[in-house]
Design a protein around this motif. Structure first.
Motif, PDB file in Angstrom:
ATOM      1  N   LEU A 334       0.855  -1.181   0.000  1.00 60.74           N
ATOM      2  CA  LEU A 334       0.000   0.000   0.000  1.00 60.74           C
ATOM      3  C   LEU A 334       0.887   1.225   0.000  1.00 60.74           C
ATOM      4  N   THR A 338      -2.987   5.887  -0.374  1.00 59.43           N
ATOM      5  CA  THR A 338      -3.996   4.825  -0.302  1.00 59.43           C
ATOM      6  C   THR A 338      -4.921   5.133   0.873  1.00 59.43           C
ATOM      7  N   ILE A 346      -7.385  -6.345   0.862  1.00 59.29           N
ATOM      8  CA  ILE A 346      -6.355  -6.143  -0.158  1.00 59.29           C
ATOM      9  C   ILE A 346      -5.420  -7.340  -0.034  1.00 59.29           C
ATOM     10  N   GLU A 351      -0.975  -4.055  -5.354  1.00 57.74           N
ATOM     11  CA  GLU A 351      -0.314  -2.780  -5.088  1.00 57.74           C
ATOM     12  C   GLU A 351      -1.334  -1.672  -5.270  1.00 57.74           C
ATOM     13  N   THR A 352      -1.361  -0.738  -4.327  1.00 63.81           N
ATOM     14  CA  THR A 352      -2.248   0.415  -4.464  1.00 63.81           C
ATOM     15  C   THR A 352      -1.431   1.685  -4.305  1.00 63.81           C
ATOM     16  N   LYS A 353      -1.842   2.732  -4.992  1.00 65.89           N
ATOM     17  CA  LYS A 353      -1.186   4.043  -4.869  1.00 65.89           C
ATOM     18  C   LYS A 353      -2.205   5.110  -5.192  1.00 65.89           C
ATOM     19  N   ALA A 355      -5.046   5.647  -4.152  1.00 67.16           N
ATOM     20  CA  ALA A 355      -6.268   4.911  -4.450  1.00 67.16           C
ATOM     21  C   ALA A 355      -7.197   5.045  -3.256  1.00 67.16           C
ATOM     22  N   SER A 363      -9.895  -6.438  -3.289  1.00 64.52           N
ATOM     23  CA  SER A 363      -9.039  -6.859  -4.367  1.00 64.52           C
ATOM     24  C   SER A 363      -8.173  -7.958  -3.787  1.00 64.52           C
ATOM     25  N   TYR A 368      -3.067  -4.044  -9.679  1.00 66.74           N
ATOM     26  CA  TYR A 368      -2.523  -2.707  -9.434  1.00 66.74           C
ATOM     27  C   TYR A 368      -3.659  -1.693  -9.507  1.00 66.74           C
ATOM     28  N   ILE A 369      -3.846  -0.967  -8.418  1.00 68.68           N
ATOM     29  CA  ILE A 369      -4.860   0.089  -8.387  1.00 68.68           C
ATOM     30  C   ILE A 369      -4.148   1.397  -8.087  1.00 68.68           C
TER      31      ILE A 369
END
Ligand code: UD1
Ligand code: CA
Length: 460
Positions: A334, A338, A346, A351-353, A355, A363, A368-369
């Motif tokens: 994360l 995020t 998750i 991977e979130t960024k 978001a 997810s 990748y979000i």
């Protein structure tokens, strides 16, 4: 005349033995620069007005504390501890109260010790009270020469006779002064000593010569006054501080399966009934709520995790905000920006960024979000990718509530998915999708019967 309490912290020295481009007092200890610790201790002990004497790399030191309420005094040439305090005299003109002197490189000193020192100083009505320690090996420190309660002199190692060198009571470099007395005494300091410096310690003998009372009080725990001169001592102090932090957390209701392998920075907060597994790092300004589980190998930096969070093994969380009842990982990443509203999942290799996910969205794997705004109860299939970067700019993906995303979907941002829609597995979504729709972009499957068999026959 102004009474009350003021403090001066000496931090102008070069710190040669650190062998570092970074000023010594900016080296981190449990996530905070060394200088932060004496500043905090002084404040906690009631010393509101604080001057810090800086010299070597002064700008860097000041810059690191730009958000802190302190006054800065510059000592351009390091002519000794006495000269350093004298540099602060101008900004303390008219102050006639009690002056605390601390060193910027002594991070383990507790506020309670300073309070004890202050009580003793007031009760004794001395003009100088020195905080001392009994050291089995006093090498390198100034030695305390006493006549009963009265301290006659502090002799530096390099100026001490062999007999004086046997004394095990040492000067910790922490003092309380009557401000009026010390500033007048400092003006008469000489440099006729082995190091050719203005020794602050010489004010003790000056007080005695003037017929004044001088006192010393020993710390009960000598590790509190250890100074940091090199990186070995820094690591030693870090281990002591880490143990303090962990002990405090455990006493407040946090479980640690093996506290010797839990690394929690000094400013981190953890709520009660949370469990920290071995090899966990909680860094910076991180706040973990109550009833959270933080498994092995988790690293959390400057993030907030609300109650009942479950951070599974190997997850890395940076500058993120995680609402209540979230399950993260194992091995999720994360990244900054995020924001999870709560009850989110998750899963592994997600991977979130930047978001923002509404409540209940999840997810579970391999996704990748990035640069995305996601509503509530959205389900991401395995292998979903927000294609947010076109090589020049970043673009946003917006997904409204209750959208179901099949596996292996790419969103070519900018793109907007209306609520309650369904995205078919394997789709590449290049255009907005209105609410309640099915979007499908994969080509139809072709089947040529017998093709494989014919190929094999040809080969043989
Ligand atoms: C000093 C004491 C010694 C004591 C020891 C405790 C004197 C003369 N001696 O010795 O009795 O046992 O501390 O650690 O005071 N500093 C400045 N400007 C200067 C010189 C020093 O700001 O011109 C700062 C340093 O950055 C450091 C502190 O003062 O934070 C102490 O200086 P240091 O050189 O370490 O003192 P010592 O010689 O070890
Ligand atoms: Ca010195």
């Amino acid at each position: 005349m102004q009474e009350g309490l003021a403090a001066v912290i000496l931090a102008a020295g070069k710190g040669t033995r650190m062998k570092s481009a970074l000023p010594k007092v900016l080296h981190p200890l449990c996530g905070q620069p060394l200088l932060q610790f004496p500043l905090q201790a002084a404040r906690q002990a009631g010393f509101e007005q604080i001057q810090v004497v800086v010299g070597h790399q002064a700008e860097l030191v000041r810059g690191a504390f730009a958000a802190t309420e302190v006054s800065w005094v510059e000592q351009t040439e390091q002519l000794g501890t006495g000269h350093a305090l004298l540099c602060a005299a101008d900004s303390l003109i008219g102050f006639s109260g009690t002056l605390l002197l601390l060193c910027g490189d002594v991070p383990l000193l507790r506020a309670e010790t300073l309070q004890r020192l202050l009580e003793f100083h007031r009760q004794q009505q001395s003009v100088v009270t020195v905080l001392t320690a009994e050291m089995p090996n006093p090498t390198g420190y100034g030695r305390i020469i006493r006549n009963g309660e009265q301290v006659l002199q502090i002799v530096e190692e390099k100026d001490a006779t062999e007999q004086q060198q046997q004394i095990q009571e040492i000067n910790t470099g922490t003092y309380l002064f009557d401000a009026t007395f010390v500033f007048s005494a400092l003006k008469d300091l000489k440099t006729d000593n082995a190091q050719g410096e203005y020794y602050l310690t010489d004010v003790v003998a000056a007080a005695v010569a003037a017929g004044q009372k001088t006192r010393a009080i020993r710390v009960s725990d000598p590790t509190e006054v250890m100074g940091i001169n090199d990186r070995c001592q820094l690591a030693e102090a870090e281990a002591l501080m880490r143990w303090r932090v962990n002990t405090e957390l455990m006493r407040s209701g946090v479980s640690m399966i093996d506290p010797t392998t839990v690394y929690v920075d000094a400013a981190v907060e953890v709520g009660s009934d949370s469990v920290l597994y071995p090899n966990v790092q909680l860094r910076g300004t991180t706040k973990i709520g109550c009833n959270c589980t933080v498994e092995t190998g988790v690293v959390v930096v400057d993030s907030v995790v609300a109650d009942r969070g479950h951070l599974k093994a190997g997850s890395v969380i940076e500058e993120a905000q995680i609402g209540p009842d979230c399950k993260i990982g194992p091995m999720a990443h994360l990244r900054p920006g995020t924001v999870l509203a709560g009850q989110n999942k998750i899963g592994n290799f997600v991977e979130t960024k930047k978001a923002v996910l509404g409540e209940g969205s999840q997810s579970s794997h391999l996704t990748y979000i990035g640069d995305a705004e996601v509503g509530r109860r959205v389900n991401f299939g395995c292998g979903t990718i927000t294609c947010n970067y076109d090589g020049v700019n970043k673009h946003k993906t917006t997904i409204e509530d209750d959208v179901f995303i099949g596996s292996d979907v790419q969103f070519i941002a900018p793109v907007h998915i209306g609520r309650n829609s369904l995205i078919g597995a394997g789709s590449t979504i290049t255009r907005d999708v209105p609410a309640d729709s099915l979007a499908l972009s994969r080509t139809e499957q072709k089947v040529i019967e017998g093709w494989a068999l014919r190929k094999k026959v040809k080969k043989s």
